[in-house]
Motif scaffolding. Structure first.
Motif, PDB file in Angstrom:
ATOM      1  N   LEU A  23     -31.902  21.125  17.102  1.00 21.65           N
ATOM      2  CA  LEU A  23     -30.794  20.712  17.968  1.00 21.65           C
ATOM      3  C   LEU A  23     -31.262  19.708  19.021  1.00 21.65           C
ATOM      4  CD1 LEU A  23     -29.060  24.175  18.359  1.00 21.65           C
ATOM      5  CD2 LEU A  23     -28.119  22.164  17.196  1.00 21.65           C
ATOM      6  N   MET A  24     -32.454  19.916  19.580  1.00 15.87           N
ATOM      7  CA  MET A  24     -32.998  18.955  20.547  1.00 15.87           C
ATOM      8  C   MET A  24     -33.146  17.573  19.906  1.00 15.87           C
ATOM      9  SD  MET A  24     -35.968  20.843  22.831  1.00 15.87           S
ATOM     10  CE  MET A  24     -37.056  19.526  22.440  1.00 15.87           C
ATOM     11  N   LYS A  25     -33.693  17.551  18.696  1.00 17.62           N
ATOM     12  CA  LYS A  25     -33.908  16.277  17.995  1.00 17.62           C
ATOM     13  C   LYS A  25     -32.576  15.594  17.683  1.00 17.62           C
ATOM     14  CE  LYS A  25     -38.336  17.615  16.060  1.00 17.62           C
ATOM     15  NZ  LYS A  25     -39.046  18.155  14.899  1.00 17.62           N
ATOM     16  N   GLN A  26     -31.588  16.376  17.282  1.00 17.09           N
ATOM     17  CA  GLN A  26     -30.279  15.797  16.984  1.00 17.09           C
ATOM     18  C   GLN A  26     -29.634  15.220  18.246  1.00 17.09           C
ATOM     19  OE1 GLN A  26     -28.459  19.184  15.052  1.00 17.09           O
ATOM     20  NE2 GLN A  26     -28.878  18.343  13.019  1.00 17.09           N
ATOM     21  N   ASN A  41     -25.835  11.323  29.265  1.00 11.38           N
ATOM     22  CA  ASN A  41     -26.121  12.379  30.235  1.00 11.38           C
ATOM     23  C   ASN A  41     -25.867  13.764  29.650  1.00 11.38           C
ATOM     24  OD1 ASN A  41     -26.782  10.398  32.088  1.00 11.38           O
ATOM     25  ND2 ASN A  41     -24.826  10.505  33.171  1.00 11.38           N
ATOM     26  N   ILE A  42     -24.782  13.903  28.905  1.00 10.68           N
ATOM     27  CA  ILE A  42     -24.460  15.188  28.278  1.00 10.68           C
ATOM     28  C   ILE A  42     -25.533  15.564  27.271  1.00 10.68           C
ATOM     29  CG2 ILE A  42     -22.840  16.342  26.707  1.00 10.68           C
ATOM     30  CD1 ILE A  42     -20.596  14.781  28.209  1.00 10.68           C
ATOM     31  N   TYR A  43     -25.942  14.597  26.447  1.00  8.20           N
ATOM     32  CA  TYR A  43     -26.992  14.870  25.460  1.00  8.20           C
ATOM     33  C   TYR A  43     -28.308  15.242  26.157  1.00  8.20           C
ATOM     34  CZ  TYR A  43     -23.952  12.992  21.783  1.00  8.20           C
ATOM     35  OH  TYR A  43     -22.918  12.785  20.904  1.00  8.20           O
ATOM     36  N   GLN A  44     -28.626  14.566  27.246  1.00  8.97           N
ATOM     37  CA  GLN A  44     -29.856  14.884  27.971  1.00  8.97           C
ATOM     38  C   GLN A  44     -29.796  16.286  28.566  1.00  8.97           C
ATOM     39  OE1 GLN A  44     -30.140  11.487  30.605  1.00  8.97           O
ATOM     40  NE2 GLN A  44     -31.457  10.374  29.174  1.00  8.97           N
ATOM     41  N   GLN A  45     -28.641  16.691  29.054  1.00  9.60           N
ATOM     42  CA  GLN A  45     -28.482  18.058  29.566  1.00  9.60           C
ATOM     43  C   GLN A  45     -28.656  19.075  28.432  1.00  9.60           C
ATOM     44  OE1 GLN A  45     -24.621  18.032  31.405  1.00  9.60           O
ATOM     45  NE2 GLN A  45     -25.380  17.215  33.346  1.00  9.60           N
ATOM     46  N   ALA A  46     -28.104  18.756  27.275  1.00 14.01           N
ATOM     47  CA  ALA A  46     -28.225  19.655  26.123  1.00 14.01           C
ATOM     48  C   ALA A  46     -29.685  19.767  25.689  1.00 14.01           C
ATOM     49  CB  ALA A  46     -27.354  19.156  24.969  1.00 14.01           C
TER      50      ALA A  46
END
Length: 74
Positions: A23-26, A41-46
């Motif tokens: 999930l981190m890689k995706q 920003n949302i992806y970085q938070q995830a």
């Protein structure tokens, strides 16, 4: 009090670590494929949340590792 972890529980946690890593890689790929800063920003938070999950899972294994027998039980 902590109990020794079963092999099935350990396998589940290892699978969970692998899933969190995927999930981190995706999220990282998705973050690089958009120019929308809000999405980045949302992806970085995830990514950060998935990293925290991995650290928690590893910490759980380390706590239970101390309880594991040093010799195979038979």
């Amino acid at each position: 009090m902590l109990q020794p972890m079963s092999s099935k529980e350990l396998e589940y946690i290892i699978d969970s670590i692998s899933n969190e890593d995927l999930l981190m890689k995706q999220c990282a790929v998705a973050a690089t494929s958009t120019s929308n800063q809000a999405l980045v920003n949302i992806y970085q938070q995830a990514i950060s949340q998935h990293q925290q999950h991995i650290e928690t899972l590893i910490h759980t294994i380390q706590q239970h590792q101390q309880l594991a027998p040093s010799q195979p039980q038979g």
